[in-house]
Design an enzyme around this catalytic site. Structure first.
Site, PDB file in Angstrom:
ATOM      1  CG  MET A  27     -69.915 -72.978  37.537  1.00 56.77           C
ATOM      2  SD  MET A  27     -68.152 -73.348  37.457  1.00 56.77           S
ATOM      3  CE  MET A  27     -68.105 -74.488  36.110  1.00 56.77           C
ATOM      4  CG  HIS A  61     -76.877 -76.909  29.428  1.00 55.60           C
ATOM      5  ND1 HIS A  61     -77.474 -77.841  30.241  1.00 55.60           N
ATOM      6  CD2 HIS A  61     -75.593 -76.798  29.867  1.00 55.60           C
ATOM      7  CE1 HIS A  61     -76.595 -78.300  31.102  1.00 55.60           C
ATOM      8  NE2 HIS A  61     -75.445 -77.680  30.919  1.00 55.60           N
ATOM      9  CG  HIS A  97     -77.613 -75.126  33.714  1.00 59.19           C
ATOM     10  ND1 HIS A  97     -76.944 -74.938  32.540  1.00 59.19           N
ATOM     11  CD2 HIS A  97     -76.675 -75.386  34.649  1.00 59.19           C
ATOM     12  CE1 HIS A  97     -75.637 -75.063  32.752  1.00 59.19           C
ATOM     13  NE2 HIS A  97     -75.446 -75.344  34.029  1.00 59.19           N
ATOM     14  CD  GLN A 120     -77.783 -89.983  37.774  1.00 56.12           C
ATOM     15  OE1 GLN A 120     -79.006 -89.993  37.898  1.00 56.12           O
ATOM     16  NE2 GLN A 120     -77.124 -90.931  37.130  1.00 56.12           N
ATOM     17  CG  ASP A 178     -71.342 -82.117  37.309  1.00 55.61           C
ATOM     18  OD1 ASP A 178     -70.242 -82.053  36.762  1.00 55.61           O
ATOM     19  OD2 ASP A 178     -72.352 -81.508  36.866  1.00 55.61           O
ATOM     20  CD  GLN A 209     -70.702 -80.383  41.525  1.00 56.02           C
ATOM     21  OE1 GLN A 209     -69.700 -79.793  41.179  1.00 56.02           O
ATOM     22  NE2 GLN A 209     -71.895 -80.131  41.005  1.00 56.02           N
ATOM     23  CB  SER A 248     -71.598 -80.318  29.325  1.00 55.04           C
ATOM     24  OG  SER A 248     -70.479 -79.575  29.768  1.00 55.04           O
ATOM     25  CB  SER A 249     -71.474 -74.825  30.066  1.00 48.04           C
ATOM     26  OG  SER A 249     -72.582 -74.768  30.928  1.00 48.04           O
TER      27      SER A 249
HETATM   28  P1  AMP Z   1     -72.566 -76.170  36.061  1.00 42.41           P
HETATM   29  O1  AMP Z   1     -73.121 -74.883  35.567  1.00 42.41           O
HETATM   30  O2  AMP Z   1     -71.926 -77.007  35.010  1.00 42.41           O
HETATM   31  O3  AMP Z   1     -71.701 -75.998  37.300  1.00 42.41           O
HETATM   32  O4  AMP Z   1     -73.816 -77.029  36.544  1.00 42.41           O
HETATM   33  C1  AMP Z   1     -74.749 -76.513  37.457  1.00 42.41           C
HETATM   34  C2  AMP Z   1     -75.662 -77.616  37.863  1.00 42.41           C
HETATM   35  O5  AMP Z   1     -76.334 -78.148  36.718  1.00 42.41           O
HETATM   36  C3  AMP Z   1     -74.934 -78.803  38.523  1.00 42.41           C
HETATM   37  O6  AMP Z   1     -75.712 -79.303  39.595  1.00 42.41           O
HETATM   38  C4  AMP Z   1     -74.849 -79.789  37.392  1.00 42.41           C
HETATM   39  O7  AMP Z   1     -74.744 -81.138  37.820  1.00 42.41           O
HETATM   40  C5  AMP Z   1     -76.158 -79.544  36.688  1.00 42.41           C
HETATM   41  N1  AMP Z   1     -76.094 -80.032  35.318  1.00 42.41           N
HETATM   42  C6  AMP Z   1     -75.107 -79.839  34.418  1.00 42.41           C
HETATM   43  N2  AMP Z   1     -75.361 -80.493  33.264  1.00 42.41           N
HETATM   44  C7  AMP Z   1     -76.551 -81.127  33.451  1.00 42.41           C
HETATM   45  C8  AMP Z   1     -77.359 -81.970  32.624  1.00 42.41           C
HETATM   46  N3  AMP Z   1     -76.995 -82.306  31.396  1.00 42.41           N
HETATM   47  N4  AMP Z   1     -78.523 -82.434  33.147  1.00 42.41           N
HETATM   48  C9  AMP Z   1     -78.914 -82.101  34.400  1.00 42.41           C
HETATM   49  N5  AMP Z   1     -78.189 -81.307  35.226  1.00 42.41           N
HETATM   50  C10 AMP Z   1     -77.026 -80.831  34.754  1.00 42.41           C
END
Ligand code: AMP
Length: 285
Positions: A30, A34, A37, A148, A150, A153, A185-186
Site C-alpha cells: 500500500m 519502509h 517493504h 510475516q 501481517d 494475512q 509499519s507505514s
Molecule cells: P502494506 O504496505 O502495509 O500493505 O504491506 C505490504 C507488504 O509488506 C505486506 O506483505 C506486509 O506484510 C509487508 N510488511 C509490512 N511491514 C513489514 C515489516 N516490518 N517487515 C517485513 N514485511 C513487512
C-alpha cells in the site's frame, strides 16, 4: 524502472517477459515504503528475473471508521526507493482501474479469517482477499512475497491461492524492526513523540514470552498471562488481543504439544494507533 498505471499495459509487459521465459516475483504493497517493504523487494530480486511492485491503498479493506483517507502516501519517494531496491515495474493503479463501474465480486474465506483481525476488523479480510486475487490474476507471478508482520494475512492468502488453484507461490519474509524492536509499519508515523518510545514493549513482551515457552511453558492460559502481564507494564497500552495459538490453524489449544508451531498474535492500541505484531515459536521437545 517502468511506472505503469493501467491493467492492459502491465499485462502486455508481463506477456513479453513470459515469452522470454523470464520468471516474475511480485510484491503487493500500500506504499509509503519502509525497510520492511524493501526487504521484500530485495528478496524478490534474488529469486526472479523480473520484479513487479504494486502500490495500491485498497479502499475495500478499510472499514468506514478507519484511516483510508489519511493513510500516509508519498509516491515520489516510493518510486525512488522501489527502483533502488531492484523493482523493474511499479504498478500504481487508480481505484477505478481496480474497481471499475459495475465491479461486483467479493471473495470470502472461512476458518482463518474468523478470529483476531477478523473480529476486530470484520470486513478487512474479504477486501484483502479480493484485491490480492485480482492482483495475482493480473500479474501471474511465479512468486508473490508477503511479510510475516501481517501473520494472519499470510494464512488468508495461502488459503486463497490453494482454494482457487492459483499458480503463484506465496513466500513469507521475516519482520523488519526498528532498533528498539518495533515492527516497521507505514502507520508508525502516527505514533506521537512520548508514545513512540513506549512501543518497544510489544517486541520485548513477545521475546519474554518466547523465552518462557523455550524454557518449557506449554499451557496456553499461562503463556497468555505472561504476554498480557508484560504488555501491561506500559499503562498507555490497550490490548485488543494477545494470544498464543496454533501457527497453522489459529486454534486455541489448552496445552501445546512438543514440536507444535505456535504463534503469539498481538494487536494493541498505543494512543490512537493500532499496532500488530507476532512471533512464531516451536514448542521444545
Ligand atoms: P502494506 O504496505 O502495509 O500493505 O504491506 C505490504 C507488504 O509488506 C505486506 O506483505 C506486509 O506484510 C509487508 N510488511 C509490512 N511491514 C513489514 C515489516 N516490518 N517487515 C517485513 N514485511 C513487512
Amino acid at each position: 524502472m517502468k511506472i505503469i498505471t493501467t491493467i492492459p499495459e502491465i499485462k502486455e509487459n508481463i506477456s513479453q517477459h513470459k515469452k522470454m521465459n523470464n520468471t516474475i516475483a511480485f510484491v503487493p504493497t500500500m506504499g509509503y515504503l519502509h525497510e520492511g517493504h524493501i526487504s521484500l523487494i530485495r528478496h524478490a530480486k534474488d529469486v526472479a528475473d523480473i520484479v513487479i511492485v504494486s502500490i495500491f491503498v485498497n479502499p475495500t479493506q478499510f472499514a468506514p471508521n478507519e484511516d483510508f483517507t489519511t493513510y500516509p502516501r508519498d509516491i515520489d519517494r516510493d518510486c525512488r526507493l522501489a527502483e533502488q531496491a531492484g523493482c523493474d515495474y511499479l504498478f500504481i493503479p487508480e481505484a477505478t482501474e481496480i474497481y471499475p463501474k459495475g465491479f461486483d465480486t467479493e471473495i470470502k474465506i472461512g476458518g482463518v479469517t474468523k478470529s483476531f483481525e477478523g473480529i476486530s476488523r470484520p470486513t478487512h479480510f474479504s477486501g484483502v482477499a479480493t484485491v490480492v486475487a485480482k492482483l495475482l490474476n493480473i500479474v501471474q507471478a511465479d512468486k508473490a512475497i508477503f511479510g510475516q508482520k501481517d501473520y494472519q494475512q499470510t494464512l488468508v492468502i495461502k488459503k486463497l491461492v490453494a482454494d482457487l488453484n492459483m499458480n503463484t507461490e506465496i513466500v513469507v519474509i521475516p519482520t523488519m524492526r526498528e532498533p528498539d524492536g518495533l515492527a516497521m509499519s507505514s502507520r508508525n508515523i502516527y505514533l506521537l513523540p512520548g508514545i513512540r518510545e513506549k512501543a518497544g514493549i510489544i517486541f520485548k513482551s513477545l521475546e519474554t514470552t518466547r523465552s518462557s515457552i523455550e524454557l518449557g511453558e506449554k499451557n496456553r492460559k499461562i503463556i497468555n498471562a505472561i504476554l498480557h502481564q508484560n504488555l501491561r507494564t506500559v499503562p498507555e497500552i490497550k490490548i485488543d488481543y494477545a494470544c498464543a495459538v496454533d501457527a497453522d490453524t489459529l486454534e486455541e489449544t489448552d496445552q501445546f504439544q512438543a514440536g507444535q508451531r505456535v504463534v503469539l498474535l498481538v494487536a494493541v492500541f498505543l494512543g490512537k494507533t493500532r499496532l500488530i505484531d507476532n512471533a512464531v515459536i516451536t514448542i521444545p521437545k
